[in-house]
Scaffold this active site. Sequence first.
Site, mmCIF file in Angstrom:
data_model
loop_
_atom_site.group_PDB
_atom_site.id
_atom_site.type_symbol
_atom_site.label_atom_id
_atom_site.label_comp_id
_atom_site.label_asym_id
_atom_site.label_seq_id
_atom_site.Cartn_x
_atom_site.Cartn_y
_atom_site.Cartn_z
ATOM 1 N N HIS A 58 16.434 -45.606 -40.246
ATOM 2 C CA HIS A 58 15.912 -44.721 -39.198
ATOM 3 C C HIS A 58 14.396 -44.885 -39.067
ATOM 4 O O HIS A 58 13.858 -44.976 -37.965
ATOM 5 C CB HIS A 58 16.249 -43.262 -39.528
ATOM 6 C CG HIS A 58 17.643 -42.859 -39.119
ATOM 7 N ND1 HIS A 58 18.762 -43.318 -39.759
ATOM 8 C CD2 HIS A 58 18.092 -42.047 -38.134
ATOM 9 C CE1 HIS A 58 19.839 -42.792 -39.185
ATOM 10 N NE2 HIS A 58 19.459 -42.021 -38.199
ATOM 11 N N LYS A 96 27.798 -36.086 -43.290
ATOM 12 C CA LYS A 96 28.323 -34.899 -43.969
ATOM 13 C C LYS A 96 27.214 -33.883 -44.158
ATOM 14 O O LYS A 96 26.043 -34.240 -44.275
ATOM 15 C CB LYS A 96 28.951 -35.278 -45.310
ATOM 16 C CG LYS A 96 27.974 -35.656 -46.399
ATOM 17 C CD LYS A 96 28.694 -35.813 -47.725
ATOM 18 C CE LYS A 96 27.792 -36.407 -48.792
ATOM 19 N NZ LYS A 96 27.048 -35.409 -49.552
#
Lengths: 296, 175
Positions: free
Chosen positions: B37, B107
């Site tokens: 990222h 998650k």
Amino acid sequence: MMDQDLSQLVNKIEDAISSIIIKATTEIPNDLSDLINKSLKAEVSEIPKSQLKLILENFEYAAENKIPICQDTGVLNFFIELGSDFPLISDFKDIIKKVIQKTTETIPLRGNSVDPITNENPENNIGENYPPIYLKIKNNNDTLKITVLPKGGGAENISKLFMLNPSEGLEKLQDKVINVIKNAGGMPCPPIIIGIGIGGDASYCMKLAKEAILRPINKRHIRKDVACIEIELLEKINKLNIGTMGLGGKITCLDVHIEIAMRHPASYPVGLIIQCYAHRYASFEINKEGEVAYDT
Amino acid sequence: MIHNFTLPVTPNDLKLLNLKDIIFLNGLIITARDQAHKRIIALFKKNKLPQELKNLQGLAIYHCGPITKECKDEYVFISGGPTTSQRMDTLQNEVVDILGIKFIIGKGGMKNLNTKNSRVVYLNFTGGCGAIVKKKVTCIRSVLWRDLGLCEAIWFLEVKEFGPLIVTQLNGKSI
């Protein structure tokens, strides 16, 4: 002991370490899968049921195909109990590192050793001061027991150290723990197992908390007053409705284990270590004749 | 409600969704963790985004650092469940804008993810369920930024019936 016998013993130790690493990354202990099955029966809503069903299916698929249950094969924590009369006295660091390097390629494991300054990952799961090894000497004993506990990052990141005020330490303890669990939600992969160390000092209570994780599930602390706190915390946490993976449900925590040590009069240290539902561990014991017994 | 989508999805597809719906995905997904990222944002700012990341509109980012094995010049998928999404929280909105991604799979959910107006939808996959993903990944198409390490690299995965993924953040709301 002759040199040849000793090198045979080392070979057996290496093989056994390799076996427990394979077992602890690809199989879940039976008591744990039983508990997940029980949780599935206890849940009524569709979402927690779907999660627990997939978890059980995943356990089965991993064991059948001999592949890691979770891609996070963790930090491999080694707990060594060395008999003072065992013919080989060592910290076993070199043996463990050699086996880890090999099993990282063969199973394979994820490369989880990263240099904290350069961010380089040698992809071999070893390196400076790694993996962590905890060594305990057993007097008047001629066996060696080694346990491996792969500890994943998601649950480990929720770990906390509290240095509480002794005047309110015991009162605040439960709220502090509950608050951490509440804020963590699904991050540590609930339903979780909680290890708490009370007393000692900052580093010692953390070590106790980690050892507490390894106590068999549903086994209470030998002292009744400590066991009561374990039960109370377990009940309170299971009322938080965090549920499997934080998606809501009745079962958030599988067990709470507390270990204690005497404390300094001015300190009330509390260490908190969280383990995910995929609580994988395996151990073996070897005697001086080289006979190996495995258990989990 | 259960949905079976083939990627890429259109904004209209996302309008069919409700919180708690269950999704199965087919097609191309890419893995990305915090290091990837960071690099996407850094390279985009320098106008140096690699070609491989320029046509991902309507696809899915999977927060995952899989175990893979190199066999005869190709990689085999071994195990790969989701990682904690919170680690990407401060970087995610920017990456969603840059790549045009429509699903985030991970998650634990994300505090700062902007899901308003069907911009992107967060899907929860069951943590710890790495092995079963082997069954769902039909092939590893390619890997980008291998220098970040096997875990942090971007893996282009072809998946079949990947799920059950639960819709947990949608249109500014979460469960």
